[in-house]
Design a protein around this motif. Structure first.
Motif, short mmCIF file in Angstrom:
data_model
loop_
_atom_site.label_atom_id
_atom_site.label_comp_id
_atom_site.label_asym_id
_atom_site.label_seq_id
_atom_site.Cartn_x
_atom_site.Cartn_y
_atom_site.Cartn_z
N ALA A 40 0.28 -3.82 -8.22
CA ALA A 40 0.59 -4.97 -9.07
C ALA A 40 2.10 -5.19 -9.14
CB ALA A 40 0.00 -4.75 -10.46
N ARG A 41 2.85 -4.11 -9.23
CA ARG A 41 4.32 -4.22 -9.28
C ARG A 41 4.86 -4.83 -7.99
NH1 ARG A 41 7.77 -0.72 -7.17
NH2 ARG A 41 6.20 0.96 -7.10
N ILE A 42 4.33 -4.40 -6.85
CA ILE A 42 4.80 -4.94 -5.57
C ILE A 42 4.47 -6.42 -5.46
CG2 ILE A 42 4.53 -4.81 -3.06
CD1 ILE A 42 6.10 -2.49 -4.38
N LEU A 43 3.28 -6.81 -5.89
CA LEU A 43 2.91 -8.23 -5.85
C LEU A 43 3.85 -9.05 -6.71
CD1 LEU A 43 -1.00 -8.36 -5.97
CD2 LEU A 43 0.50 -8.92 -4.06
N ALA A 44 4.19 -8.54 -7.90
CA ALA A 44 5.09 -9.27 -8.79
C ALA A 44 6.48 -9.38 -8.17
CB ALA A 44 5.15 -8.57 -10.14
N GLU A 45 6.97 -8.28 -7.62
CA GLU A 45 8.29 -8.30 -6.99
C GLU A 45 8.32 -9.25 -5.80
OE1 GLU A 45 9.05 -4.30 -5.92
OE2 GLU A 45 9.44 -3.61 -7.97
N GLN A 46 7.26 -9.22 -4.99
CA GLN A 46 7.23 -10.08 -3.82
C GLN A 46 7.11 -11.54 -4.21
OE1 GLN A 46 7.82 -8.90 -0.65
NE2 GLN A 46 8.16 -11.09 -0.39
N GLY A 47 6.33 -11.80 -5.28
CA GLY A 47 6.20 -13.17 -5.76
C GLY A 47 7.53 -13.73 -6.20
N ARG A 48 8.32 -12.94 -6.91
CA ARG A 48 9.65 -13.39 -7.33
C ARG A 48 10.55 -13.62 -6.13
NH1 ARG A 48 8.75 -9.49 -11.42
NH2 ARG A 48 9.94 -7.92 -10.26
N ALA A 49 10.48 -12.72 -5.15
CA ALA A 49 11.32 -12.87 -3.96
C ALA A 49 10.96 -14.13 -3.20
CB ALA A 49 11.16 -11.64 -3.07
N ASP A 50 9.65 -14.40 -3.07
CA ASP A 50 9.21 -15.60 -2.36
C ASP A 50 9.65 -16.86 -3.09
OD1 ASP A 50 8.05 -14.10 -0.40
OD2 ASP A 50 6.01 -14.25 -1.19
N TYR A 53 0.80 -1.22 0.00
CA TYR A 53 0.00 0.00 0.00
C TYR A 53 0.84 1.28 0.00
CZ TYR A 53 -4.17 -2.79 0.69
OH TYR A 53 -5.20 -3.68 0.51
N GLY A 54 2.16 1.14 -0.16
CA GLY A 54 3.01 2.33 -0.21
C GLY A 54 3.08 3.06 1.10
N LEU A 55 2.98 2.33 2.20
CA LEU A 55 3.00 2.94 3.52
C LEU A 55 4.29 2.62 4.29
CD1 LEU A 55 -0.73 2.35 4.48
CD2 LEU A 55 0.37 4.56 4.02
N ASP A 56 5.27 2.06 3.60
CA ASP A 56 6.59 1.93 4.19
C ASP A 56 7.42 3.15 3.75
OD1 ASP A 56 6.99 1.39 1.51
OD2 ASP A 56 8.16 -0.44 1.84
N ALA A 57 8.67 3.21 4.14
CA ALA A 57 9.49 4.39 3.85
C ALA A 57 9.66 4.61 2.34
CB ALA A 57 10.85 4.25 4.53
N ARG A 100 -6.95 13.83 -9.53
CA ARG A 100 -7.82 12.84 -10.17
C ARG A 100 -7.35 11.41 -9.96
NH1 ARG A 100 -9.33 15.64 -16.03
NH2 ARG A 100 -10.65 17.32 -15.17
N GLU A 101 -6.05 11.22 -9.96
CA GLU A 101 -5.50 9.88 -9.77
C GLU A 101 -4.80 9.80 -8.41
OE1 GLU A 101 -2.98 8.73 -12.94
OE2 GLU A 101 -4.49 9.08 -14.50
N ALA A 102 -4.89 8.63 -7.82
CA ALA A 102 -4.23 8.41 -6.54
C ALA A 102 -2.72 8.50 -6.71
CB ALA A 102 -4.61 7.05 -5.97
N LEU A 103 -2.05 8.97 -5.69
CA LEU A 103 -0.59 9.03 -5.73
C LEU A 103 0.04 7.64 -5.73
CD1 LEU A 103 0.01 11.93 -3.19
CD2 LEU A 103 0.25 12.05 -5.67
N TRP A 104 -0.71 6.68 -5.26
CA TRP A 104 -0.24 5.28 -5.25
C TRP A 104 -1.42 4.45 -5.73
CZ3 TRP A 104 4.53 3.19 -4.01
CH2 TRP A 104 4.59 1.82 -3.84
N GLY A 105 -1.29 3.85 -6.91
CA GLY A 105 -2.43 3.21 -7.54
C GLY A 105 -2.28 1.72 -7.79
N SER A 106 -3.17 1.20 -8.61
CA SER A 106 -3.22 -0.24 -8.87
C SER A 106 -1.96 -0.74 -9.56
CB SER A 106 -4.45 -0.57 -9.72
OG SER A 106 -4.45 0.18 -10.92
N ALA A 107 -1.35 0.09 -10.41
CA ALA A 107 -0.11 -0.33 -11.08
C ALA A 107 1.01 -0.53 -10.06
CB ALA A 107 0.29 0.70 -12.13
N ASP A 108 1.07 0.34 -9.06
CA ASP A 108 2.08 0.18 -8.00
C ASP A 108 1.86 -1.11 -7.22
OD1 ASP A 108 3.53 2.81 -8.19
OD2 ASP A 108 1.51 3.56 -7.79
#
Length: 377
Positions: free
Chosen positions: A351-361, A314-318, A341-349
């Motif tokens: 999705a990117r975190i999920l992909a990065e975390q999936g690779r790390a796991d 959710y973009g709530l870390d540092a 109009r658009e959130a500062l942290w959105g669905s693309a962010d």
């Protein structure tokens, strides 16, 4: 977190709470409450079968006759706390934030606030910090619900020193107090002493010129690290303010701070509707300050996962907060009619975190499997 050997009563191998099986840290919420109870005979503590999870087990050890175990019955616990308060005691009741606030909202409203009794409700594991326990245990609407209740004071502690300072200041207030907290033990430190935090103020934990980053509770440490990183990059100078006093809201102080900056970013582990971001917007409107305000937080029910992963998602870390602040600064170049109009942290962010975390796991699992195979051979 360093664990220390404790008396037997503070360690129970059969405990449902995993903290109870492992023992408790050297300094906890229970330490602060016990020390205050040493000099105030009115102070009593109750918990809802969570003496170790909320880290008040030390109070049970040091003041057993003033400790009440309510069982898994939060609303009943908050109800009998009103009776204790009406009888001259100052009760501190502890449970998870979702149960202390949202599940027990009518008790806080009717039994505590309407009667203006000095009950202190400490909601631990706030926001999305319960992770795997899902929406029933996530407290992401509590600020919005509580800040509308008359007579109720609401504060949030960033660490144990902040907790000690706030409890010092609100202990003798005549009405009810709700204290929002991450956990009952030391997390990443923000303050060196309790004297750095004063009820009713906004504590600046980092000084800057360009952007004012406001947050509260367990978000303060991440915000400070984000500001430091942005300063080291040389691009943005960021002031970080700890909004530990949520109600009564420090309207004039917030307005004065905002007026010195180009924009305000409010980051919170709470839905953006009705949280501290809404309070900031109202404060600036009342004081006639037109500094743009960007709200960053949750927009829906949270996903389920490890808390550290969720704050990253959710973009709530540092790192996430630093990205959001940079984007807010860039949005200032846009017309006011389009910059929000658009959130500062959105669905693309996300999705990117999920992909990065999936690779790390996957890499971690593969590495673990390889080590296991080597061990078997």
């Amino acid at each position: 977190m360093k664990l220390v050997r404790q008396p037997t009563v503070l360690q129970d191998e059969a405990s449902f709470d995993h903290e109870g099986r492992a023992g408790v840290p050297a300094r906890t919420l229970g330490t602060i409450l016990s020390n205050r109870a040493d000099t105030d005979s009115r102070l009593v503590v109750a918990t809802a079968d969570l003496a170790w999870s909320t880290f008040v087990a030390e109070f049970l050890e040091r003041h057993p006759r003033r400790f009440f175990q309510a069982g898994i019955s939060e609303r009943n616990m908050l109800g009998f706390a009103a009776g204790l308060a009406a009888s001259g005691y100052i009760p501190y009741v502890t449970t998870f934030s979702a149960f202390a606030s949202l599940q027990s909202l009518d008790v806080i409203r009717n039994d505590h606030a309407y009667t203006n009794l000095p009950v202190r409700t400490i909601g631990t594991h706030c926001g999305i910090s319960m992770g795997y326990f899902a929406s029933s245990h996530h407290a992401i609407e509590d600020i919005g619900a509580l800040r509308s209740i008359p007579n109720l004071t609401v504060v949030a502690a960033a660490d144990l020193n902040a907790m000690e300072g706030l409890l010092r200041d609100v202990h003798d207030l005549p009405g009810p107090v709700y204290i929002r907290f991450g956990r009952g033990a030391d997390g990443p430190p923000v303050y060196q002493t309790p004297n750095e935090v004063r009820f009713g103020e906004v504590t600046q934990v980092h000084e800057g010129r360009d952007i004012l980053l406001l947050t509260t509770g367990i978000g303060v440490h991440a915000a400070r690290d984000a500001a430091r990183a942005l300063g080291e990059e040389g691009g943005l100078s960021v002031t970080v303010g700890d909004l530990h006093t949520i109600r009564p809201f420090p309207i004039e102080r917030i307005a004065a701070l905002a007026a010195r900056h180009h924009a305000v970013v409010v980051a919170e582990d709470h839905v953006i509707d009705g949280g501290i971001g809404t309070s900031v917007q109202q404060a600036l409107l009342e004081c006639g300050v037109d500094t743009p305000v960007f709200k960053h937080g949750l927009r829906d029910f949270a996903i389920v996962g490890p808390p550290s992963h969720m704050y990253r998602y959710y973009g709530l870390d540092a790192l996430g907060m630093a990205i959001v602040v940079r984007r807010a600064a860039e949005r200032l170049e846009q017309p006011a009619s389009t910059r929000y109009r658009e959130a500062l942290w959105g669905s693309a962010d996300m999705a990117r975190i999920l992909a990065e975390q999936g690779r790390a796991d996957l890499e971690r699992q593969t590495s673990s499997s390889g080590r296991f195979a080597d061990a078997v051979r």
